[in-house]
Design a protein around this motif. Structure first.
Motif, PDB file in Angstrom:
ATOM      1  N   VAL A   1       7.151  -6.775   4.525  1.00 45.26           N
ATOM      2  CA  VAL A   1       6.183  -5.692   4.748  1.00 45.26           C
ATOM      3  C   VAL A   1       5.981  -4.868   3.472  1.00 45.26           C
ATOM      4  O   VAL A   1       4.842  -4.545   3.096  1.00 45.26           O
ATOM      5  N   ALA A   2       7.074  -4.536   2.779  1.00 48.67           N
ATOM      6  CA  ALA A   2       6.952  -3.740   1.548  1.00 48.67           C
ATOM      7  C   ALA A   2       6.146  -4.484   0.491  1.00 48.67           C
ATOM      8  O   ALA A   2       5.298  -3.892  -0.195  1.00 48.67           O
ATOM      9  N   THR A   3       6.405  -5.777   0.349  1.00 46.45           N
ATOM     10  CA  THR A   3       5.662  -6.579  -0.630  1.00 46.45           C
ATOM     11  C   THR A   3       4.196  -6.697  -0.241  1.00 46.45           C
ATOM     12  O   THR A   3       3.306  -6.584  -1.090  1.00 46.45           O
ATOM     13  N   ALA A   4       3.930  -6.929   1.046  1.00 45.64           N
ATOM     14  CA  ALA A   4       2.544  -7.067   1.510  1.00 45.64           C
ATOM     15  C   ALA A   4       1.748  -5.792   1.232  1.00 45.64           C
ATOM     16  O   ALA A   4       0.592  -5.851   0.783  1.00 45.64           O
ATOM     17  N   LEU A   5       2.365  -4.642   1.459  1.00 46.15           N
ATOM     18  CA  LEU A   5       1.650  -3.379   1.253  1.00 46.15           C
ATOM     19  C   LEU A   5       1.322  -3.154  -0.221  1.00 46.15           C
ATOM     20  O   LEU A   5       0.211  -2.731  -0.557  1.00 46.15           O
ATOM     21  N   VAL A   6       2.269  -3.437  -1.111  1.00 46.15           N
ATOM     22  CA  VAL A   6       1.994  -3.203  -2.529  1.00 46.15           C
ATOM     23  C   VAL A   6       0.971  -4.198  -3.054  1.00 46.15           C
ATOM     24  O   VAL A   6       0.110  -3.847  -3.887  1.00 46.15           O
ATOM     25  N   LEU A   7       1.002  -5.437  -2.565  1.00 50.25           N
ATOM     26  CA  LEU A   7       0.010  -6.418  -3.003  1.00 50.25           C
ATOM     27  C   LEU A   7      -1.377  -6.093  -2.452  1.00 50.25           C
ATOM     28  O   LEU A   7      -2.384  -6.323  -3.129  1.00 50.25           O
ATOM     29  N   LEU A   8      -1.436  -5.567  -1.242  1.00 54.26           N
ATOM     30  CA  LEU A   8      -2.718  -5.116  -0.713  1.00 54.26           C
ATOM     31  C   LEU A   8      -3.300  -4.012  -1.579  1.00 54.26           C
ATOM     32  O   LEU A   8      -4.502  -3.995  -1.888  1.00 54.26           O
ATOM     33  N   ALA A   9      -2.442  -3.075  -1.986  1.00 56.40           N
ATOM     34  CA  ALA A   9      -2.906  -1.983  -2.850  1.00 56.40           C
ATOM     35  C   ALA A   9      -3.408  -2.527  -4.186  1.00 56.40           C
ATOM     36  O   ALA A   9      -4.449  -2.083  -4.701  1.00 56.40           O
ATOM     37  N   LEU A  10      -2.696  -3.506  -4.747  1.00 54.43           N
ATOM     38  CA  LEU A  10      -3.099  -4.075  -6.036  1.00 54.43           C
ATOM     39  C   LEU A  10      -4.394  -4.874  -5.913  1.00 54.43           C
ATOM     40  O   LEU A  10      -5.201  -4.897  -6.852  1.00 54.43           O
ATOM     41  N   ASN A  11      -4.593  -5.523  -4.781  1.00 52.93           N
ATOM     42  CA  ASN A  11      -5.810  -6.319  -4.595  1.00 52.93           C
ATOM     43  C   ASN A  11      -7.018  -5.453  -4.270  1.00 52.93           C
ATOM     44  O   ASN A  11      -8.141  -5.756  -4.679  1.00 52.93           O
ATOM     45  N   TRP A  12      -6.812  -4.380  -3.515  1.00 51.24           N
ATOM     46  CA  TRP A  12      -7.919  -3.526  -3.099  1.00 51.24           C
ATOM     47  C   TRP A  12      -8.253  -2.440  -4.118  1.00 51.24           C
ATOM     48  O   TRP A  12      -9.386  -1.974  -4.173  1.00 51.24           O
ATOM     49  N   GLY A  13      -7.247  -2.014  -4.896  1.00 50.68           N
ATOM     50  CA  GLY A  13      -7.470  -0.920  -5.835  1.00 50.68           C
ATOM     51  C   GLY A  13      -8.503  -1.268  -6.894  1.00 50.68           C
ATOM     52  O   GLY A  13      -8.405  -2.301  -7.552  1.00 50.68           O
ATOM     53  N   GLY A  14      -9.502  -0.407  -7.056  1.00 47.95           N
ATOM     54  CA  GLY A  14     -10.538  -0.632  -8.058  1.00 47.95           C
ATOM     55  C   GLY A  14     -11.655  -1.539  -7.605  1.00 47.95           C
ATOM     56  O   GLY A  14     -12.664  -1.669  -8.293  1.00 47.95           O
ATOM     57  N   SER A  15     -11.480  -2.206  -6.430  1.00 44.11           N
ATOM     58  CA  SER A  15     -12.541  -3.087  -5.926  1.00 44.11           C
ATOM     59  C   SER A  15     -13.028  -2.589  -4.570  1.00 44.11           C
ATOM     60  O   SER A  15     -14.153  -2.104  -4.437  1.00 44.11           O
ATOM     61  N   GLU A  16     -12.175  -2.681  -3.546  1.00 47.27           N
ATOM     62  CA  GLU A  16     -12.553  -2.188  -2.226  1.00 47.27           C
ATOM     63  C   GLU A  16     -12.545  -0.657  -2.169  1.00 47.27           C
ATOM     64  O   GLU A  16     -13.407  -0.041  -1.540  1.00 47.27           O
ATOM     65  N   TYR A  17     -11.525  -0.055  -2.821  1.00 50.20           N
ATOM     66  CA  TYR A  17     -11.370   1.394  -2.799  1.00 50.20           C
ATOM     67  C   TYR A  17     -11.021   1.875  -4.210  1.00 50.20           C
ATOM     68  O   TYR A  17     -10.412   1.135  -4.992  1.00 50.20           O
ATOM     69  N   PRO A  18     -11.351   3.108  -4.560  1.00 52.98           N
ATOM     70  CA  PRO A  18     -10.899   3.673  -5.841  1.00 52.98           C
ATOM     71  C   PRO A  18      -9.373   3.751  -5.888  1.00 52.98           C
ATOM     72  O   PRO A  18      -8.714   3.886  -4.850  1.00 52.98           O
ATOM     73  N   TRP A  19      -8.831   3.686  -7.100  1.00 55.54           N
ATOM     74  CA  TRP A  19      -7.377   3.687  -7.246  1.00 55.54           C
ATOM     75  C   TRP A  19      -6.736   4.955  -6.684  1.00 55.54           C
ATOM     76  O   TRP A  19      -5.616   4.916  -6.185  1.00 55.54           O
ATOM     77  N   LEU A  20      -7.421   6.087  -6.773  1.00 58.43           N
ATOM     78  CA  LEU A  20      -6.853   7.347  -6.296  1.00 58.43           C
ATOM     79  C   LEU A  20      -7.338   7.705  -4.892  1.00 58.43           C
ATOM     80  O   LEU A  20      -7.200   8.857  -4.458  1.00 58.43           O
ATOM     81  N   SER A  21      -7.898   6.736  -4.174  1.00 55.51           N
ATOM     82  CA  SER A  21      -8.339   6.996  -2.804  1.00 55.51           C
ATOM     83  C   SER A  21      -7.134   7.128  -1.879  1.00 55.51           C
ATOM     84  O   SER A  21      -6.033   6.670  -2.186  1.00 55.51           O
ATOM     85  N   ARG A  22      -7.379   7.767  -0.728  1.00 53.79           N
ATOM     86  CA  ARG A  22      -6.261   7.958   0.202  1.00 53.79           C
ATOM     87  C   ARG A  22      -5.770   6.627   0.762  1.00 53.79           C
ATOM     88  O   ARG A  22      -4.594   6.497   1.133  1.00 53.79           O
ATOM     89  N   GLU A  23      -6.668   5.613   0.836  1.00 56.45           N
ATOM     90  CA  GLU A  23      -6.252   4.303   1.342  1.00 56.45           C
ATOM     91  C   GLU A  23      -5.235   3.647   0.400  1.00 56.45           C
ATOM     92  O   GLU A  23      -4.178   3.156   0.849  1.00 56.45           O
ATOM     93  N   ILE A  24      -5.547   3.630  -0.907  1.00 56.03           N
ATOM     94  CA  ILE A  24      -4.640   3.001  -1.867  1.00 56.03           C
ATOM     95  C   ILE A  24      -3.358   3.812  -2.023  1.00 56.03           C
ATOM     96  O   ILE A  24      -2.247   3.254  -2.025  1.00 56.03           O
ATOM     97  N   LEU A  25      -3.483   5.121  -2.124  1.00 53.31           N
ATOM     98  CA  LEU A  25      -2.287   5.959  -2.243  1.00 53.31           C
ATOM     99  C   LEU A  25      -1.421   5.860  -0.990  1.00 53.31           C
ATOM    100  O   LEU A  25      -0.182   5.865  -1.072  1.00 53.31           O
ATOM    101  N   GLY A  26      -2.078   5.733   0.182  1.00 53.81           N
ATOM    102  CA  GLY A  26      -1.314   5.577   1.414  1.00 53.81           C
ATOM    103  C   GLY A  26      -0.551   4.261   1.451  1.00 53.81           C
ATOM    104  O   GLY A  26       0.611   4.218   1.887  1.00 53.81           O
ATOM    105  N   LEU A  27      -1.194   3.184   0.991  1.00 53.88           N
ATOM    106  CA  LEU A  27      -0.503   1.895   0.928  1.00 53.88           C
ATOM    107  C   LEU A  27       0.692   1.945  -0.010  1.00 53.88           C
ATOM    108  O   LEU A  27       1.780   1.449   0.311  1.00 53.88           O
ATOM    109  N   LEU A  28       0.503   2.548  -1.187  1.00 54.08           N
ATOM    110  CA  LEU A  28       1.587   2.632  -2.164  1.00 54.08           C
ATOM    111  C   LEU A  28       2.727   3.505  -1.651  1.00 54.08           C
ATOM    112  O   LEU A  28       3.911   3.167  -1.833  1.00 54.08           O
TER     113      LEU A  28
END
Length: 491
Positions: A220-247
């Protein structure tokens, strides 16, 4: 259960493997590893065709992300399972899971089922990466083991070249599902090759307990960080609440995983392995090296199209220098390690050479010719390739046989995580500097605004290589086990 393990160990010791059987096993596990490596490269050229056939093209990135998530997270778990229950059943389980995922993917009626099939493939493929190196570690002593690292690098090179060619050909001229159907006969062939000789490998561990909670926390921990790395800058901004929440969620679960390692009676990753300075140094150096190499291989074609003016197919061909250079460096290092007492210096010199060549590329990025770029990238590959055998053999030589699978699993896990992190970091650097990431520069007349700033990406990769060199230099050096076949030089 312990008595059964002891009987298997005694039987294996009484019937040693012949050289032919060793070669059959190595060939079989490398074939299975090739399957997993191909499925990281063969899909990309066919993605437009798949999106047109199945619809919901907005979910196409999940074909890659789904595989990456499960493959990365499962690697350490396979290492532990193979240490407890033996290599043969674990290798078979990984191949069968991979083939099941291939079957689901080939028969997928829609995009959702295809993504599920890819995730199942990754759950098996992640084990094939770790188990191939673990089985080789079982068969040969560390002093002789380095030469096989070149075989592993060669497997990756074949996948890097053959994958895009096969994927494009199947999608354009035949049917996209052949990308997955081709795995079935290859997987069955690998199982047939290794079936009999793999029975002779002993089970090293005597306790039979798998830390299920620890494995779940790690996944689960690995999946969450990889989701953040894959979505950051593409699906959501890096400082969005979605990416920060995943991290943030990933960080919390990583802390829970660390507590689990401290409190579990038999943790997923042995603290004896995790606290070993050689294991830490070797795995971290590979993590940083892979971050630089994979990130460079992803963005170098964009540079070649935007600045040099190559087409997409020409830029892919131009990557051969980097790939073949890496294989050449690994081959040289693997053959040279048994000759030296201070074998770590081979990788340190190679990393320094690679970093110097990449620094030169950084300085001339805005006006370099194709010939200069090819020479420099080939030299970068040669230099960085020397590290893979040294780090792999150092880590495996530092642990007892009963922990070989765990140590190799951790090393494979960090290599995969480094790949994802490297692409994400260099992608963030690219977007932050307004670089063209789809070859716009080539269509806009060459050096458009920001094109010459590709040097920022190369400079970031240089920093990663220098950090890998620093980490490797701090790693202790332990004499390799096994009889030397050639005179050892004191260098």
């Amino acid at each position: 259960m312990d008595q059964a393990v002891d009987k298997q160990t005694i039987a294996a010791a009484a019937t040693p493997l012949t050289e032919a059987e060793k070669n059959a096993i190595i060939g079989g596990v490398l074939l299975s590893m090739l399957l997993a490596a191909l499925d990281q490269t063969i899909v990309a050229p066919a993605m437009p065709t798949i999106g047109h056939a199945l619809g919901h093209a907005q979910y196409l990135p999940w074909i890659v992300t789904g595989y990456l998530l499960t493959a990365t997270a499962m690697a350490p778990l396979y290492g532990k399972i193979s240490d407890v229950h033996g290599r043969r059943p674990t290798v078979y389980a990984a191949i069968l899971i991979f083939l099941l995922g291939s079957l689901v993917s080939a028969m997928a009626p829609n995009m959702f089922v295809l993504v599920v099939g890819r995730a199942i493939q990754g759950a098996g493929g992640g084990g094939l990466f770790a188990l191939a190196q673990t089985v080789i570690g079982d068969l040969v002593p560390p002093r002789e083991r380095a030469r096989y690292a070149a075989w592993i690098s060669g497997t990756w090179a074949v996948a890097s070249i053959a994958g895009p060619l096969l994927g494009g050909t199947f999608a354009e001229h035949l049917h996209w599902s052949l990308i997955f159907w081709i795995n079935i006969p290859l997987g069955i062939a690998a199982m047939a090759i290794i079936n009999k000789p793999l029975r002779k490998l002993p089970v090293a561990a005597k306790r039979h307990r798998i830390d299920g909670l620890g494995a779940l926390l790690l996944i689960v921990a690995t999946a969450l960080v990889l989701l953040a790395l894959n979505w950051g800058g593409s699906e959501y901004p890096w400082l969005s609440r979605e990416i920060l929440g995943l991290l943030a969620s990933s960080a919390i679960i990583w802390c829970a995983f660390a507590l689990r390692l401290l409190r579990a009676s038999e943790p997923l990753i042995s603290l004896e392995v995790l606290s070993n300075p050689i294991v830490l140094g070797g795995t971290l150096s590979l993590f940083l090296l892979q971050a630089s190499n994979i990130g460079l291989s992803v963005y170098l074609p964009v540079y070649l199209q935007s600045v040099i003016g190559l087409s997409a197919s020409e830029s892919g061909t131009a990557l051969l220098g980097l790939m073949l250079g890496t294989v050449a460096g690994a081959t040289f290092s693997g053959r040279t390690i048994p000759r030296f007492v201070h074998y770590k210096r081979i990788a340190m010199i190679g990393l320094a050479f690679a970093a110097a060549c990449l620094a030169i590329l950084t300085l001339v990025a805005g006006h370099a010719s194709l010939l200069v770029v090819e020479i420099l990238t080939t030299c970068i590959g040669i230099g960085s390739g020397t590290t893979f055998p040294v780090a792999t053999v150092s880590v495996q030589n530092a642990v007892d046989p009963k922990h070989l699978g765990v140590a190799t699993g951790v090393m494979t896990f960090l290599r995969s995580l480094g790949s994802a992190l490297g692409v994400a970091i260099l992608g963030a650097v690219a977007l932050g500097n307004g670089l063209p990431l789809a070859g716009e520069g080539a269509q806009a007349g060459g050096a458009v605004a920001g094109t010459s700033a590709f040097w920022v990406i190369f400079a970031a990769a240089v920093v990663m290589l220098m950090l890998a060199l620093l980490t490797l230099s701090l790693m202790p050096e332990k004499p390799l086990r096994g009889r030397p076949e050639t005179p050892v030089l004191a260098d």
